[in-house]
Scaffold this motif. Structure first.
Motif, PDB file in Angstrom:
ATOM      1  N   GLY A 133     -13.301  17.370   5.364  1.00 46.35           N
ATOM      2  CA  GLY A 133     -14.327  18.019   6.194  1.00 46.35           C
ATOM      3  C   GLY A 133     -14.663  17.160   7.398  1.00 46.35           C
ATOM      4  N   ASN A 134     -14.879  15.855   7.158  1.00 43.86           N
ATOM      5  CA  ASN A 134     -15.211  14.922   8.247  1.00 43.86           C
ATOM      6  C   ASN A 134     -14.067  14.823   9.248  1.00 43.86           C
ATOM      7  N   ALA A 135     -12.849  14.764   8.720  1.00 44.92           N
ATOM      8  CA  ALA A 135     -11.667  14.637   9.594  1.00 44.92           C
ATOM      9  C   ALA A 135     -11.567  15.844  10.500  1.00 44.92           C
ATOM     10  N   LEU A 136     -11.789  17.002   9.946  1.00 44.79           N
ATOM     11  CA  LEU A 136     -11.709  18.241  10.744  1.00 44.79           C
ATOM     12  C   LEU A 136     -12.791  18.284  11.813  1.00 44.79           C
ATOM     13  N   LYS A 137     -14.000  17.873  11.396  1.00 48.51           N
ATOM     14  CA  LYS A 137     -15.145  17.875  12.324  1.00 48.51           C
ATOM     15  C   LYS A 137     -14.861  16.899  13.485  1.00 48.51           C
ATOM     16  N   ASP A 138     -14.372  15.691  13.166  1.00 50.52           N
ATOM     17  CA  ASP A 138     -14.100  14.682  14.199  1.00 50.52           C
ATOM     18  C   ASP A 138     -12.960  15.108  15.115  1.00 50.52           C
ATOM     19  N   PHE A 139     -12.038  15.867  14.537  1.00 51.25           N
ATOM     20  CA  PHE A 139     -10.880  16.302  15.321  1.00 51.25           C
ATOM     21  C   PHE A 139     -11.312  17.182  16.486  1.00 51.25           C
ATOM     22  N   PHE A 140     -12.339  17.950  16.288  1.00 50.12           N
ATOM     23  CA  PHE A 140     -12.775  18.886  17.328  1.00 50.12           C
ATOM     24  C   PHE A 140     -13.998  18.381  18.119  1.00 50.12           C
ATOM     25  N   SER A 141     -14.480  17.207  17.762  1.00 44.16           N
ATOM     26  CA  SER A 141     -15.643  16.696  18.516  1.00 44.16           C
ATOM     27  C   SER A 141     -15.183  15.664  19.550  1.00 44.16           C
ATOM     28  N   LYS A 142     -16.072  15.360  20.502  1.00 42.32           N
ATOM     29  CA  LYS A 142     -15.759  14.407  21.573  1.00 42.32           C
ATOM     30  C   LYS A 142     -15.620  13.010  20.995  1.00 42.32           C
ATOM     31  N   PRO A 143     -14.728  12.177  21.540  1.00 42.77           N
ATOM     32  CA  PRO A 143     -14.632  10.806  21.015  1.00 42.77           C
ATOM     33  C   PRO A 143     -15.916  10.032  21.340  1.00 42.77           C
TER      34      PRO A 143
END
Ligand code: SF4
Ligand code: SF4
Length: 145
Positions: A7-17
């Motif tokens: 879940g976290n990986a997916l969320k980070d994938f689509f969020s700004k660095p």
């Protein structure tokens, strides 16, 4: 099989660095940043003060032969050994040295990290017997007042 961080990986994938996007997005250096040296030979008088205060010995002055035009002076600031302390700029009586906000100094050749400039230093004419006598007379006249 469980994937606890999916879940976290997916969320980070689509969020700004959360990190800076340099060098894609250039950043301004903060005010007062001591970056690449800029030297203005037009203002320099070859007094050598900057050389005296530079502890790593990053500044050199080369003097050419004297002729009727004057003397060729070449100043070199070797950024390979500079510590960006700003002492040279602070002590320069003519404001000929500035530390800019340019922080990116990447080079493949160390000569690219040398800031230099040259100018002709005018040599004052030698005093003649007449000018010495005139100056002496002027001093005596002002002393007798
Ligand atoms: S900034 Fe400091 S180390 Fe660099 S040239 Fe000037 S006096 Fe030398
Ligand atoms: S740069 Fe400034 S301190 Fe250095 S020799 Fe020139 S006038 Fe003097």
């Amino acid at each position: 099989m469980k994937f606890p961080y999916a879940g976290n990986a997916l969320k980070d994938f689509f969020s700004k660095p959360s990190t800076e996007r340099y060098p894609k997005v250039k950043k301004e250096a903060p005010k007062g940043y001591r970056g690449k040296i800029s030297y203005d030979p037009e203002k320099c008088i070859a007094c050598g003060m900057c050389i005296r205060v530079c502890s790593p010995g990053a500044i050199t002055m080369t003097k050419g032969e004297k002729n009727d035009e004057g003397q060729l002076i070449e100043m070199k600031f070797n950024l390979n050994s500079c510590t960006f302390c700003q002492m040279c700029a602070d002590f320069c009586p003519r404001g000929a040295i500035k530390l800019t906000t340019q922080y990116s100094m990447i080079a493949t050749d160390k000569n690219e990290l040398v800031v230099s400039g040259s100018f002709i230093k005018k040599i004052p004419p030698k005093p003649t017997v007449k000018t010495v006598q005139q100056s002496k007379a002027k001093t005596e006249a002002s002393g007798s007042k």
